[in-house]
Design an enzyme around this catalytic site. Sequence first.
Site, PDB file in Angstrom:
ATOM      1  CG  ASP A 256      18.623   7.721 -23.271  1.00 37.79           C
ATOM      2  OD1 ASP A 256      17.726   7.626 -23.798  1.00 37.79           O
ATOM      3  OD2 ASP A 256      18.394   8.321 -21.681  1.00 37.79           O
ATOM      4  CG  ASP A 266      22.790   2.757 -20.038  1.00 38.86           C
ATOM      5  OD1 ASP A 266      23.054   2.563 -19.096  1.00 38.86           O
ATOM      6  OD2 ASP A 266      21.627   4.251 -19.418  1.00 38.86           O
TER       7      ASP A 266
HETATM    8  P1  AMP Z   1      18.587   5.147 -18.136  1.00 36.80           P
HETATM    9  O1  AMP Z   1      17.976   4.329 -18.621  1.00 36.80           O
HETATM   10  O2  AMP Z   1      20.129   4.598 -16.962  1.00 36.80           O
HETATM   11  O3  AMP Z   1      19.813   5.215 -19.120  1.00 36.80           O
HETATM   12  O4  AMP Z   1      18.216   6.291 -17.454  1.00 36.80           O
HETATM   13  C1  AMP Z   1      17.347   7.194 -18.484  1.00 36.80           C
HETATM   14  C2  AMP Z   1      17.319   8.590 -17.499  1.00 36.80           C
HETATM   15  O5  AMP Z   1      16.407   8.243 -15.853  1.00 36.80           O
HETATM   16  C3  AMP Z   1      18.039   9.388 -17.120  1.00 36.80           C
HETATM   17  O6  AMP Z   1      17.687  11.017 -17.466  1.00 36.80           O
HETATM   18  C4  AMP Z   1      18.662   9.054 -15.702  1.00 36.80           C
HETATM   19  O7  AMP Z   1      19.877  10.194 -15.343  1.00 36.80           O
HETATM   20  C5  AMP Z   1      17.337   9.171 -15.312  1.00 36.80           C
HETATM   21  N1  AMP Z   1      17.817   8.832 -13.960  1.00 36.80           N
HETATM   22  C6  AMP Z   1      18.329   7.285 -13.618  1.00 36.80           C
HETATM   23  N2  AMP Z   1      17.473   6.767 -12.097  1.00 36.80           N
HETATM   24  C7  AMP Z   1      18.128   7.489 -11.782  1.00 36.80           C
HETATM   25  C8  AMP Z   1      17.655   7.626 -10.028  1.00 36.80           C
HETATM   26  N3  AMP Z   1      17.361   6.967  -9.714  1.00 36.80           N
HETATM   27  N4  AMP Z   1      17.034   9.258  -9.942  1.00 36.80           N
HETATM   28  C9  AMP Z   1      17.180   9.911 -10.569  1.00 36.80           C
HETATM   29  N5  AMP Z   1      16.857  10.088 -12.214  1.00 36.80           N
HETATM   30  C10 AMP Z   1      17.379   8.885 -12.949  1.00 36.80           C
HETATM   31 MG    MG Z   2      21.624   5.890 -19.701  1.00 36.29          MG
END
Ligand code: AMP
Ligand code: MG
Length: 490
Positions: A256, A266
């Site tokens: 992702d 990211d």
């Molecule tokens: P990441 O680790 O930033 O790539 O995020 C992985 C997933 O978690 C993605 O689908 C993000 O949109 C979701 N995500 C990360 N932080 C939050 C948050 N505080 N609230 C809701 N979704 C989150």
């Molecule tokens: Mg991400």
Amino acid sequence: MADIKEINQIGWYLDNSYANLPETFFSKVKPTPVSSPRLVVLNEPLAEALGFSSKELKKEESTAVFGGNKLPEGTVPIAQAYAGHQFGHFTMLGDGRVILLGEQIAPSGERFDIQLKGSGRTPYSRGGDGRAALGPMLREYIISEAMQGLGIPTTRSLAVVTTGEEVMRETPLIGAILTRVAKSHIRVATFQYAAAGGTVHELKALADYTIKRHYKELEGCENLYLSFLKAVVERQASLIAKWMLVGFIHGVMNTDNMTISGETIDYGPCAFMDIYDPAAVFSSIDRQGRYAYSNQPTMGAWNLARFAETLLPLLHDDENEAVRLAQEAVSEFSQLYHNSWLSGMREKLGIFNEELQDKALVEDLLNMMYKYKADYTNTFLALSYDKPEDVSMWNTDEFNYWLVSWKDRLSRQAQAKDVCWELMRKSNPSVIPRNHRVEEAISAAENGDFSVMHKLLKVLTCPFSYSTEHAEYASLPPKTNKRYRTFCGT
Ligand code: AMP
Ligand code: MG
């Protein structure tokens, strides 16, 4: 909502082509308003390049847009759906804290997603609060702009606003929203989402849309989707080679977090290494070193294999033939990556022509850097400015022997010495966003002083200059026994 005349003065010129895809790919959802948004950083050069008036973007009206309290004219706000492999495990994800306002058409005619990150819950938030904290948003701002300065394809950061609200993590933190800009946010994981639950018709719609948006030159190719796959493999090979050449560790190369456009995305747990170490890992959750520095090309290829799998129904009617074509395309990654990396390394060493032993010359240097714990960036910088460093490696016989063979190597090409220096100086940054400097800037900002961050950004946006200001930022962190740690999902 502001009237059109006013908005036009600001420069909003939004299209919403993604929202014309089949509905499975997104949910229409608006940002959740915040109590008192305050603009703390605005990227003026980027704003102007996107067709905005920076002056207008500094006004309250625009702060309200960056905070999600007001919608700009022409927006169809959506959260995008995607799935993805996180540390090897398949999960349904989607924008859990991001809203896409639309695609800004820049004066150049290029199309850029404008997203609010930290703008509230969406149908994909799972257990999350949909919010973001100031520190991590500033970190993304600083590192993405540093990547841009280094000439590495990346999402950009237009603005950060504080929300006037707290976000609860381990402790209460200052809430913030980042406005992110990208060629698009279509990920390997978007294709995985289409392949996992959608119809072939939906998958084809996504592929056609993505090709039109990012690989238009392929339209009309005989096996369009195979050419598409190969082109994505090529862009990722080039991107990851660029990371490796500057010592960047992404930290969370889940599918992702891999874009189809070839932009880095990211900036959660990423970091640049100081001392050269192939096993360098900073992310607190990457205990196995899956995304360690030297594993990045392998993980890139792994992600691309997942991408190729999603395209199988489009590659050939015969499934076995489709698998063969996909495997062949992904297997090209290794050579493409290696060529890109080696040609970048030649540039870092001032080499114009090609000799078979060049790879060994580079590897010998890297092995010594590892053995003597030399700083990756500063070693190349010292070579570029012909200034011996006062560190252990430079006093060893083996390194001095290497220097002789490198200088011999430089003499076996037509270019004069100063031309070699020139190539090296534009290939080796004098500054990278060193972890201690990034932390220092963020922590000052969290206490209300943004000047440290602005000073840092000033050098990071032109990292190939070497002024006294740059020299200050080339200094190493104070010695400590503590390992630098970064965090995801902040
Ligand atoms: P990441 O680790 O930033 O790539 O995020 C992985 C997933 O978690 C993605 O689908 C993000 O949109 C979701 N995500 C990360 N932080 C939050 C948050 N505080 N609230 C809701 N979704 C989150
Ligand atoms: Mg991400």
